[in-house]
Design an enzyme around this catalytic site. Structure first.
Site, PDB file in Angstrom:
ATOM      1  N   LYS A   1       0.840  -1.211   0.000  1.00 54.24           N
ATOM      2  CA  LYS A   1       0.000   0.000   0.000  1.00 54.24           C
ATOM      3  C   LYS A   1       0.862   1.242   0.000  1.00 54.24           C
ATOM      4  O   LYS A   1       0.562   2.232  -0.647  1.00 54.24           O
ATOM      5  CB  LYS A   1      -0.863   0.066   1.277  1.00 54.24           C
ATOM      6  CG  LYS A   1      -1.898  -0.999   1.407  1.00 54.24           C
ATOM      7  CD  LYS A   1      -2.655  -0.842   2.727  1.00 54.24           C
ATOM      8  CE  LYS A   1      -1.822  -1.170   3.941  1.00 54.24           C
ATOM      9  NZ  LYS A   1      -1.455  -2.580   4.076  1.00 54.24           N
TER      10      LYS A   1
ATOM     11  N   GLN B   1      -2.718  -1.358   7.624  1.00 55.29           N
ATOM     12  CA  GLN B   1      -3.411  -2.632   7.839  1.00 55.29           C
ATOM     13  C   GLN B   1      -4.376  -2.859   6.656  1.00 55.29           C
ATOM     14  O   GLN B   1      -4.260  -2.177   5.656  1.00 55.29           O
ATOM     15  CB  GLN B   1      -4.150  -2.662   9.186  1.00 55.29           C
ATOM     16  CG  GLN B   1      -3.225  -2.716  10.384  1.00 55.29           C
ATOM     17  CD  GLN B   1      -2.569  -1.389  10.694  1.00 55.29           C
ATOM     18  OE1 GLN B   1      -3.229  -0.373  10.807  1.00 55.29           O
ATOM     19  NE2 GLN B   1      -1.274  -1.392  10.823  1.00 55.29           N
TER      20      GLN B   1
HETATM   21  P1  IMO Z   1       0.713  -2.652   7.191  1.00 57.49           P
HETATM   22  O1  IMO Z   1       0.159  -1.269   7.252  1.00 57.49           O
HETATM   23  C1  IMO Z   1       0.613  -6.816   8.375  1.00 57.49           C
HETATM   24  C2  IMO Z   1      -1.322  -7.797  12.212  1.00 57.49           C
HETATM   25  C3  IMO Z   1      -0.396  -8.369  13.257  1.00 57.49           C
HETATM   26  C4  IMO Z   1      -1.371  -9.242  14.036  1.00 57.49           C
HETATM   27  C5  IMO Z   1      -2.651  -8.420  14.018  1.00 57.49           C
HETATM   28  C6  IMO Z   1      -2.883  -7.590  15.268  1.00 57.49           C
HETATM   29  O2  IMO Z   1       2.175  -2.712   7.032  1.00 57.49           O
HETATM   30  O3  IMO Z   1      -0.025  -3.487   6.183  1.00 57.49           O
HETATM   31  P2  IMO Z   1      -1.738  -5.386  16.213  1.00 57.49           P
HETATM   32  O4  IMO Z   1      -0.314  -5.137  16.620  1.00 57.49           O
HETATM   33  O5  IMO Z   1      -2.234  -4.495  15.146  1.00 57.49           O
HETATM   34  O6  IMO Z   1      -2.666  -5.443  17.383  1.00 57.49           O
HETATM   35  O7  IMO Z   1      -1.705  -6.893  15.630  1.00 57.49           O
HETATM   36  O8  IMO Z   1      -2.548  -7.552  12.884  1.00 57.49           O
HETATM   37  N1  IMO Z   1      -0.874  -6.500  11.624  1.00 57.49           N
HETATM   38  C7  IMO Z   1      -0.295  -6.361  10.431  1.00 57.49           C
HETATM   39  N2  IMO Z   1       0.065  -7.280   9.512  1.00 57.49           N
HETATM   40  N3  IMO Z   1       0.810  -5.514   8.102  1.00 57.49           N
HETATM   41  C8  IMO Z   1       0.399  -4.570   8.974  1.00 57.49           C
HETATM   42  O9  IMO Z   1       0.438  -3.252   8.674  1.00 57.49           O
HETATM   43  C9  IMO Z   1      -0.129  -4.973  10.223  1.00 57.49           C
HETATM   44  N4  IMO Z   1      -0.578  -4.334  11.315  1.00 57.49           N
HETATM   45  C10 IMO Z   1      -1.038  -5.271  12.158  1.00 57.49           C
HETATM   46  O10 IMO Z   1       0.638  -9.125  12.664  1.00 57.49           O
HETATM   47  O11 IMO Z   1      -1.622 -10.429  13.337  1.00 57.49           O
END
Ligand code: IMO
Ligand code: MG
Length: 475
Positions: free
Chosen positions: A45, A250
């Site tokens: 993204k 996310q």
């Molecule tokens: P970007 O923006 C991939 C996953 C974590 C975990 C779950 C909850 O780079 O796409 P948290 O710390 O948010 O409470 O963890 O969400 N997770 C992500 N996985 N990319 C991310 O961000 C993530 N942000 C959280 O691995 O499974």
């Protein structure tokens, strides 16, 4: 004003890069675009946002915090942004960390320092006064919560990033959270910290309150000049017709309500969350671009129907450099899942798709894509995954195999840069056309390498004519 063509020279014969070519039907050029992850995160993204940011005046992060890791490969080094918007990497661009975010001020300072020392900070930074502060105690609580889950049943641990995201959002909704508005007012901060500490009696090893207060006050003092009301800035930009890009962090399948609960994050990484997290009203949102890899990955626990293990899993991990940009954890790898993509398309109202990391699959024998799920009860699901993680764990994906395209050699990349879509291997175009036909959403961008110039606009409507929205839904 949005211009869909790449920032570089336009591809041959294509005139639609001319300003105003976009959204003629609405009588005004597109000015607000949201970028939303269509899978489990890490779809690149950040890369797509950075690509479009070349034309944006404002880039605003709408949610999440230091759990995000948005890597941008620049000719003069790599930048990994966690709490700042990728807009800060571009001159003439304002990068806003928006109201929907949870931000760790101490880590934010580090991120700013790092970018500055490497001369990568080129735009302007704004931090929303409504964003909530993540404090060191939130990371402690994150680990404590994971411990509680693991103790009751190891299967219930979420595998969070440990950055305190869940606890910070819980405090936000508990109404004892500390926002940046309070953080920069010393007398309010002390008061709020008293209340917050009173709710954390279950945590051992809390930092001494007076020390934390001193540390936070000092940090707040240094950050204060960035903190402001950001919604009016964006409303003004909308009134002037300036371009705003909403940078999602996310992804849809990690949404606290619509993702694979409880294996989700604690925010709303969907298109609705993009509005909620920026204060932009819905009728001003012109486009929602969904970003998906040509395969799939997931970090942390939770159902992942198309996951592949063994040698193939390792191959994807190695070729795709699939290691978390935030935690360094190896990402679980698998195939593209059309059931989840159709679901994400419907949920977010994608107007276009960007497919990334196509180069990673180049040179394989064939490429499986899940087109449906079979449930143990004998049902066939095509566009709505079960809400229960336990049920999603048990589905059996139905695969269709696609012929793979040749390896993305430097020579092929050079041809794609020069000739555009015509140089793309027919097999890859076939898969993109399939995705468009199956979701009803045109694939308009293709990323075929990590570098900034390795993104191609495929033209309005993508490689195949869109048929106006998703096929009729039959529950
Ligand atoms: P970007 O923006 C991939 C996953 C974590 C975990 C779950 C909850 O780079 O796409 P948290 O710390 O948010 O409470 O963890 O969400 N997770 C992500 N996985 N990319 C991310 O961000 C993530 N942000 C959280 O691995 O499974
Ligand atoms: Mg990431």
């Amino acid at each position: 004003m949005w211009n869909r063509a790449p920032p570089g020279p336009p591809t041959r014969g294509d005139k639609s890069h001319l300003p105003g070519a976009l959204r003629e039907d609405r009588g005004r050029p597109t000015s607000v675009i949201a970028i939303v992850g269509a899978q489990f995160g890490d779809e690149a993204k950040g890369k797509i946002t950075d690509y479009l940011a070349a034309q944006a005046r404002y880039v605003v992060r709408s949610g999440g915090g230091p759990n995000a890791g948005h890597s941008i490969h620049l000719t003069d080094g790599q930048a990994v942004l966690h709490q700042l918007s990728v807009g800060v990497l571009r001159r003439e661009t304002v990068g806003i960390s928006g109201p929907g975010m949870v931000i760790n001020p101490l880590q934010l300072e580090e991120e700013i320092r790092d970018l500055k020392s490497r001369h990568l900070l080129k735009g302007e930074i704004m931090i929303s006064e409504r964003a909530h502060a993540i404090l060191p105690l939130h990371s402690l609580e994150d680990r404590w919560e994971e411990g509680v889950r693991a103790k009751v049943s190891p299967a219930t641990a979420v595998g969070t990033t440990g950055r305190g995201i869940g606890p910070a959002y819980a405090d936000r909704y508990g109404r004892w959270g500390i926002r940046f508005a309070e953080l920069v007012r010393p007398h309010l901060l002390a008061q709020r910290l008293d209340l917050l500490y009173a709710t954390k009696a279950h945590l051992a090893d809390l930092p001494a309150k007076s020390e934390l207060l001193a540390e936070l006050s000092a940090s707040a003092g240094r950050l204060a000049s960035y903190v402001r009301a950001t919604e009016p800035v964006l409303w003004g930009a909308i009134a002037r017709g300036e371009s705003i890009l909403i940078e999602g962090a996310q992804s849809a399948l990690l949404d606290v309500d619509y993702g694979t609960y409880p294996y989700v994050t604690s925010s709303h990484p969907t298109s609705v969350g993009a509005l909620l997290g920026t204060g932009i009203p819905p009728q001003e949102l012109d486009e929602v671009i969904g970003v998906a890899k040509a395969y799939a990955t997931r970090v942390g626990a939770g159902p992942f129907p198309t996951e592949v293990g063994g040698e193939m899993g390792e191959y994807l991990q190695r070729e795709g450099k699939e290691r978390g940009a935030t935690t360094g954890r190896p990402r679980r790898c698998g195939w593209l899942d059309m059931v989840l993509l159709r679901y994400a398309a419907r949920l977010n109202g994608f107007s276009a798709l960007a497919i990334t990391k196509a180069d990673v699959l180049g040179g394989l024998e064939e490429i499986p894509v899940a087109v449906a799920y079979d449930t143990p009860g004998g049902e066939r699901l095509t566009d709505y995954p079960p809400a229960l993680a336990e049920d999603l764990e048990k589905v059996r994906p139905v695969y269709r195999n696609f012929p793979a395209w040749p390896e993305f050699t430097e020579r092929l990349k050079e041809r794609v840069r020069r000739e555009g879509v015509h140089a793309l291997p027919a097999e890859l175009r076939g898969l993109l056309a399939f995705i468009t036909a199956e979701t009803g959403i045109p694939v308009e961008w293709l990323s075929y390498g990590p570098m900034r110039d390795e993104t191609l606009w495929l033209g309005r409507g993508g490689t195949a004519p869109a048929h106006g929205g998703l096929p009729p839904w039959s529950p």
